[in-house]
Design a protein around this motif. Structure first.
Motif, PDB file in Angstrom:
ATOM      1  N   SER A   1       0.814  -1.216   0.000  1.00 30.58           N
ATOM      2  CA  SER A   1       0.000   0.000   0.000  1.00 30.58           C
ATOM      3  C   SER A   1       0.852   1.272   0.000  1.00 30.58           C
ATOM      4  O   SER A   1       0.371   2.336  -0.379  1.00 30.58           O
ATOM      5  CB  SER A   1      -0.943   0.009   1.210  1.00 30.58           C
ATOM      6  OG  SER A   1      -0.193   0.022   2.397  1.00 30.58           O
ATOM      7  N   THR A   2       2.118   1.161   0.402  1.00 30.10           N
ATOM      8  CA  THR A   2       2.980   2.349   0.467  1.00 30.10           C
ATOM      9  C   THR A   2       4.132   2.312  -0.525  1.00 30.10           C
ATOM     10  O   THR A   2       4.824   3.309  -0.690  1.00 30.10           O
ATOM     11  CB  THR A   2       3.599   2.502   1.874  1.00 30.10           C
ATOM     12  OG1 THR A   2       4.371   1.339   2.174  1.00 30.10           O
ATOM     13  CG2 THR A   2       2.539   2.709   2.926  1.00 30.10           C
ATOM     14  N   GLY A   3       4.355   1.163  -1.174  1.00 35.48           N
ATOM     15  CA  GLY A   3       5.529   1.047  -2.031  1.00 35.48           C
ATOM     16  C   GLY A   3       5.209   0.626  -3.443  1.00 35.48           C
ATOM     17  O   GLY A   3       4.089   0.208  -3.753  1.00 35.48           O
ATOM     18  N   ARG A   4       6.230   0.754  -4.283  1.00 35.46           N
ATOM     19  CA  ARG A   4       6.145   0.256  -5.656  1.00 35.46           C
ATOM     20  C   ARG A   4       7.540  -0.142  -6.114  1.00 35.46           C
ATOM     21  O   ARG A   4       8.537   0.359  -5.610  1.00 35.46           O
ATOM     22  CB  ARG A   4       5.496   1.263  -6.588  1.00 35.46           C
ATOM     23  CG  ARG A   4       6.220   2.576  -6.697  1.00 35.46           C
ATOM     24  CD  ARG A   4       5.398   3.526  -7.533  1.00 35.46           C
ATOM     25  NE  ARG A   4       6.119   4.773  -7.705  1.00 35.46           N
ATOM     26  CZ  ARG A   4       5.789   5.696  -8.550  1.00 35.46           C
ATOM     27  NH1 ARG A   4       4.736   5.517  -9.313  1.00 35.46           N
ATOM     28  NH2 ARG A   4       6.473   6.795  -8.667  1.00 35.46           N
ATOM     29  N   VAL A   5       7.571  -1.056  -7.072  1.00 39.43           N
ATOM     30  CA  VAL A   5       8.834  -1.570  -7.597  1.00 39.43           C
ATOM     31  C   VAL A   5       9.008  -1.042  -9.011  1.00 39.43           C
ATOM     32  O   VAL A   5       8.083  -1.114  -9.820  1.00 39.43           O
ATOM     33  CB  VAL A   5       8.859  -3.114  -7.582  1.00 39.43           C
ATOM     34  CG1 VAL A   5      10.166  -3.638  -8.158  1.00 39.43           C
ATOM     35  CG2 VAL A   5       8.646  -3.637  -6.171  1.00 39.43           C
ATOM     36  N   ARG A   6      10.202  -0.527  -9.299  1.00 43.58           N
ATOM     37  CA  ARG A   6      10.504   0.046 -10.612  1.00 43.58           C
ATOM     38  C   ARG A   6      11.660  -0.723 -11.236  1.00 43.58           C
ATOM     39  O   ARG A   6      12.709  -0.897 -10.635  1.00 43.58           O
ATOM     40  CB  ARG A   6      10.876   1.516 -10.448  1.00 43.58           C
ATOM     41  CG  ARG A   6      11.166   2.236 -11.746  1.00 43.58           C
ATOM     42  CD  ARG A   6      11.518   3.687 -11.509  1.00 43.58           C
ATOM     43  NE  ARG A   6      10.497   4.426 -10.796  1.00 43.58           N
ATOM     44  CZ  ARG A   6       9.438   5.009 -11.359  1.00 43.58           C
ATOM     45  NH1 ARG A   6       9.263   4.919 -12.654  1.00 43.58           N
ATOM     46  NH2 ARG A   6       8.588   5.676 -10.631  1.00 43.58           N
ATOM     47  N   LEU A   7      11.456  -1.206 -12.466  1.00 39.41           N
ATOM     48  CA  LEU A   7      12.467  -1.955 -13.212  1.00 39.41           C
ATOM     49  C   LEU A   7      12.734  -1.222 -14.520  1.00 39.41           C
ATOM     50  O   LEU A   7      11.837  -0.631 -15.102  1.00 39.41           O
ATOM     51  CB  LEU A   7      11.953  -3.364 -13.514  1.00 39.41           C
ATOM     52  CG  LEU A   7      12.841  -4.264 -14.358  1.00 39.41           C
ATOM     53  CD1 LEU A   7      14.129  -4.583 -13.617  1.00 39.41           C
ATOM     54  CD2 LEU A   7      12.111  -5.542 -14.720  1.00 39.41           C
TER      55      LEU A   7
END
Length: 122
Positions: free
Chosen positions: A58-64
């Protein structure tokens, strides 16, 4: 006796000031740290990210596919998340994930993690 009491109060105050603080509703103050990524996998495969202070879905995201500074890249959709804890994220590599070598970052509450290189196999 009074001197002992005052000294005890001062010592307790010093200990309390060293204790970790929990700030409800406050922004993230600790930089997320990536420690290890699983082996390169193809689209549809599983990617495991290990680290510290990784927050939650709910607070994070992953970037590739970002550059070495964390700019640009592909943000994993929420449906790709299999599990997410403060120390480990398990993702399915979506069919539209960028193939090849790039950097992977986790962003928690607007704070960017350290990055690690990762490759999606063709």
């Amino acid at each position: 006796m009074v001197r002992f009491f005052v000294t005890s109060l001062l010592f307790a105050g010093v200990l309390a000031s060293c204790a970790p603080r929990q700030q409800a509703g406050a922004g993230v103050t600790v930089t997320p740290v990536l420690v290890k990524l699983s082996e390169p996998a193809p689209r549809g495969g599983v990617l495991t990210v290990q680290g510290r202070y990784l927050g939650g879905p709910s607070t994070g995201r992953v970037r590739l596919g970002a550059d070495a500074t964390g700019a640009g890249g592909y943000v994993f959709p929420p449906a790709a998340v299999r599990s997410w804890t403060d120390q480990e994220i398990v993702l399915t590599l979506p069919s539209d994930a960028p193939v090849g070598g790039s950097w992977l970052f986790v962003e928690v509450g607007g704070k960017l993690s350290t990055g690690l290189p990762y490759s999606v196999r063709p």
